[in-house]
Scaffold this motif. Structure first.
Motif, mmCIF file in Angstrom:
data_model
loop_
_atom_site.group_PDB
_atom_site.id
_atom_site.type_symbol
_atom_site.label_atom_id
_atom_site.label_comp_id
_atom_site.label_asym_id
_atom_site.label_seq_id
_atom_site.Cartn_x
_atom_site.Cartn_y
_atom_site.Cartn_z
ATOM 1 N N PHE A 113 3.869 -16.071 9.304
ATOM 2 C CA PHE A 113 3.131 -14.834 9.552
ATOM 3 C C PHE A 113 3.864 -13.919 10.537
ATOM 4 N N SER A 114 4.599 -14.518 11.477
ATOM 5 C CA SER A 114 5.235 -13.719 12.536
ATOM 6 C C SER A 114 6.328 -12.807 12.006
ATOM 7 N N VAL A 115 6.817 -13.056 10.776
ATOM 8 C CA VAL A 115 7.866 -12.199 10.251
ATOM 9 C C VAL A 115 7.370 -10.765 10.083
ATOM 10 N N LEU A 116 6.057 -10.595 9.926
ATOM 11 C CA LEU A 116 5.499 -9.254 9.779
ATOM 12 C C LEU A 116 5.558 -8.460 11.081
ATOM 13 N N ASP A 117 5.793 -9.140 12.184
ATOM 14 C CA ASP A 117 5.893 -8.432 13.460
ATOM 15 C C ASP A 117 7.088 -7.484 13.496
ATOM 16 N N LYS A 118 8.055 -7.705 12.617
ATOM 17 C CA LYS A 118 9.244 -6.853 12.594
ATOM 18 C C LYS A 118 8.996 -5.532 11.874
ATOM 19 N N GLY A 119 7.878 -5.424 11.177
ATOM 20 C CA GLY A 119 7.597 -4.219 10.402
ATOM 21 C C GLY A 119 7.046 -3.087 11.236
ATOM 22 N N SER A 120 6.838 -1.958 10.575
ATOM 23 C CA SER A 120 6.344 -0.771 11.278
ATOM 24 C C SER A 120 4.824 -0.733 11.372
ATOM 25 N N VAL A 121 4.130 -1.561 10.565
ATOM 26 C CA VAL A 121 2.669 -1.629 10.613
ATOM 27 C C VAL A 121 2.280 -2.862 11.416
ATOM 28 N N PRO A 122 1.413 -2.729 12.413
ATOM 29 C CA PRO A 122 1.072 -3.881 13.262
ATOM 30 C C PRO A 122 0.383 -4.997 12.486
ATOM 31 N N ARG A 123 0.644 -6.236 12.905
ATOM 32 C CA ARG A 123 0.006 -7.401 12.284
ATOM 33 C C ARG A 123 -1.348 -7.650 12.922
ATOM 34 N N GLY A 124 -2.350 -7.891 12.077
ATOM 35 C CA GLY A 124 -3.682 -8.226 12.561
ATOM 36 C C GLY A 124 -3.956 -9.712 12.414
ATOM 37 N N LYS A 125 -5.214 -10.070 12.340
ATOM 38 C CA LYS A 125 -5.596 -11.469 12.183
ATOM 39 C C LYS A 125 -5.131 -12.005 10.840
ATOM 40 N N GLY A 126 -4.818 -13.299 10.814
ATOM 41 C CA GLY A 126 -4.426 -13.964 9.581
ATOM 42 C C GLY A 126 -5.428 -15.030 9.198
ATOM 43 N N ALA A 127 -5.229 -15.616 8.010
ATOM 44 C CA ALA A 127 -6.162 -16.649 7.560
ATOM 45 C C ALA A 127 -5.466 -17.627 6.627
ATOM 46 N N LEU A 128 -5.880 -18.883 6.736
ATOM 47 C CA LEU A 128 -5.546 -19.921 5.773
ATOM 48 C C LEU A 128 -6.773 -20.123 4.884
ATOM 49 N N ILE A 129 -6.636 -19.819 3.603
ATOM 50 C CA ILE A 129 -7.737 -20.011 2.669
ATOM 51 C C ILE A 129 -7.533 -21.379 2.019
ATOM 52 N N CYS A 130 -8.484 -22.273 2.209
ATOM 53 C CA CYS A 130 -8.249 -23.673 1.865
ATOM 54 C C CYS A 130 -9.561 -24.350 1.447
ATOM 55 N N MET A 131 -9.523 -25.654 1.329
ATOM 56 C CA MET A 131 -10.677 -26.432 0.887
ATOM 57 C C MET A 131 -11.544 -26.937 2.037
ATOM 58 N N ARG A 132 -11.277 -26.472 3.221
ATOM 59 C CA ARG A 132 -12.116 -26.851 4.360
ATOM 60 C C ARG A 132 -13.568 -26.438 4.081
ATOM 61 N N PRO A 133 -14.538 -27.282 4.406
ATOM 62 C CA PRO A 133 -15.921 -26.957 4.026
ATOM 63 C C PRO A 133 -16.551 -25.822 4.825
ATOM 64 N N GLU A 134 -16.067 -25.568 6.047
ATOM 65 C CA GLU A 134 -16.686 -24.554 6.894
ATOM 66 C C GLU A 134 -15.630 -23.636 7.499
ATOM 67 N N ASN A 165 -5.646 -16.723 13.963
ATOM 68 C CA ASN A 165 -5.646 -17.176 12.575
ATOM 69 C C ASN A 165 -6.843 -18.089 12.299
ATOM 70 N N TYR A 166 -7.583 -17.750 11.235
ATOM 71 C CA TYR A 166 -8.779 -18.497 10.862
ATOM 72 C C TYR A 166 -8.493 -19.385 9.654
ATOM 73 N N THR A 167 -9.324 -20.396 9.466
ATOM 74 C CA THR A 167 -9.329 -21.161 8.227
ATOM 75 C C THR A 167 -10.615 -20.809 7.474
ATOM 76 N N VAL A 168 -10.442 -20.347 6.237
ATOM 77 C CA VAL A 168 -11.559 -19.814 5.454
ATOM 78 C C VAL A 168 -11.725 -20.654 4.191
ATOM 79 N N PRO A 169 -12.911 -21.210 3.928
ATOM 80 C CA PRO A 169 -13.129 -21.963 2.684
ATOM 81 C C PRO A 169 -13.026 -21.072 1.460
ATOM 82 N N VAL A 170 -12.512 -21.612 0.374
ATOM 83 C CA VAL A 170 -12.389 -20.842 -0.862
ATOM 84 C C VAL A 170 -13.756 -20.332 -1.319
#
Length: 451
Positions: free
Chosen positions: A414-435, A443-448
């Motif tokens: 995700f940190s590679v986006l820090d080199k761009g001209s648009v600022p990086r905001g929050k990120g997320a891992l979308i996965c099978m976690r139940p909650e 960075n959040y973990t978000v259930p599918v």
């Protein structure tokens, strides 16, 4: 049991003007007869309320013309026929006589059929658009024209040429998991903690087995609603109808069996960077033919692409798009996975999960009549991010994993986006976690199931 079903019937009927009129005017015995007829015809069990319904009604109060585009069999006609009032005329250009009149004498067509009017499959008579423009310029009331078309690119082009500034255009995708399994109001997906918490209340929690069942079933109302129960016959008929009608119209003298093999070869590569040469070799056609056929699939809303994200400060990015299908049920059918369990353990289990997540996120925006600025990222140093959403002036990186407990190393790119001209905001891992959870403050973990 009858009383419970009849109350359900009353609730559903209030969403349809014709049935509501019947319920308010008929005596109890007549209402019961109407209930039995409609229950036998599948009215109660087959319809799934669409998130676009409120937007359709509100825009019809502002625009004289409303155009609904989308793939075949996603429910465009069904939704509009449920929403239309008794005074609106319905004409389908699948009727060859109506089509002939609309093409050869569009002025007469609009004289014969009074407004307000709903013209279904309007792509068969593009000659109508100029005359609809004249009617609107002459003061046609809001909601005068409802149009549907199954070839989104063609419809957009015709509307922009003839009806620019006069038409509201909505894209209706297949059913979203919110429409099938959720509740409450649809919300476009964003990586905002408050919004993510709200999504918990409108989603339907399910484990990995349940997610792959959703992926395998797909998003076409005819099968998901239970109207048709033989999945193989349903999707086989869908593919044949698509090739016979849309493909034959867009490609002259196409070999239908070879084109079906071509769609299957494309389905085997969902979630991958597009390699036209490999697909062409699988089917035995030239690269130019494969390129033209992919354009047909895109124009008819079978496939879509995620373009690579780049800006002037990120010069080493890959330029090749990634290919996805709008309906994962169609992918499962084409790749011959006969059950959700086999699909879950199959060779494309990760790619089709990514396809599902990407398409579901896009649906949340389509169903809110909003644009979705969505890309993927990959550079020549092999840094890769599955999705990048631009929202409110920030880039939000998203990674998709089958894991129930993904590790923090998965957000390292995700940190590679820090080199761009648009600022990086929050990120997320979308996965099978139940909650809903978090890897760290950024960075959040978000259930599918919450998408």
């Amino acid at each position: 049991m009858f009383n419970i079903n009849y109350r359900l019937f009353q609730q559903k009927a209030q969403m349809n003007s014709y049935l509501f009129l019947c319920l308010t005017c008929l005596n109890p015995p007549a209402k019961i007869r109407l209930y039995l007829i409609l229950a036998g015809g599948g009215f109660i069990v087959n319809y799934i309320k669409r998130d676009l319904e409120d937007k359709i009604l509100s825009l019809s109060k502002e625009y004289s013309c409303l155009l609904i585009t989308g793939p075949r069999q996603v429910g465009k006609t069904t939704v509009l026929r449920r929403l239309m009032t008794p005074e609106r005329n319905y004409v389908t250009l699948d009727d060859l006589e109506e089509r002939r009149m609309a093409k050869n004498d569009p002025a007469l067509f609009l004289q014969v059929h009074d407004i307000p009017i709903f013209i279904d499959e309007v792509q068969y008579a593009p000659e109508l658009f100029s005359y609809i423009k004249i009617a609107i310029d002459n003061g046609a009331a809001p909601g005068s024209f409802w149009l549907t078309g199954s070839q989104a690119f063609k419809m957009m082009e015709l509307a922009q040429e003839s009806l620019a500034g006069r038409v509201a255009i909505l894209h209706m995708p297949g059913l979203s998991q919110h429409e099938i399994y959720g509740s409450g109001q649809n919300m476009p997906f964003t990586v905002d903690l408050t919004a993510l918490k709200m999504r918990k209340s409108i989603g339907a929690p399910v484990n990995m087995d349940g997610i792959y069942e959703r992926i395998w079933k797909g998003s076409l109302p005819g099968y998901v609603s239970g109207k048709f129960t033989d999945r193989n016959v349903f999707y086989s008929s869908y593919v044949q109808t698509y090739i016979d009608r849309d493909v034959s119209e867009l490609v002259a003298l196409v070999d239908k069996l070879q084109f079906q093999d071509f769609i299957r070869a494309a389905a085997c590569r969902v979630g991958q960077m597009l390699n036209i040469h490999d697909i062409a070799q699988d089917v035995g056609v030239s690269d130019d033919t494969a390129r033209r056929w992919l354009q047909v699939l895109e124009k008819s809303d079978i496939i879509f692409y995620l373009r690579p994200y780049s800006n002037n400060l990120l010069k080493r990015t890959i330029k090749t798009p990634k290919m996805y299908f709008f309906d994962t049920g169609l992918v499962s059918y084409l790749t011959r996975y006969t059950s959700p369990e086999i699909l879950q353990n199959g060779a494309i289990n990760g790619a089709i999960l990514e396809n599902y997540v990407v398409s579901e996120i896009i649906k949340t925006y389509h169903n809110a009549a909003q644009d979705c600025l969505l890309w993927y990222y990959r550079d020549k140093s092999s840094n890769e991010i599955d999705m990048v959403i631009e929202n409110n002036g920030q880039l939000h990186p998203l990674e998709i994993k089958r894991s129930v407990n993904p590790g923090s190393e998965l957000v390292g790119a995700f940190s590679v986006l820090d080199k761009g001209s648009v600022p990086r905001g929050k990120g997320a891992l979308i996965c099978m976690r139940p909650e809903l959870s978090a890897i760290n403050a950024d960075n959040y973990t978000v259930p599918v199931w919450m998408i």
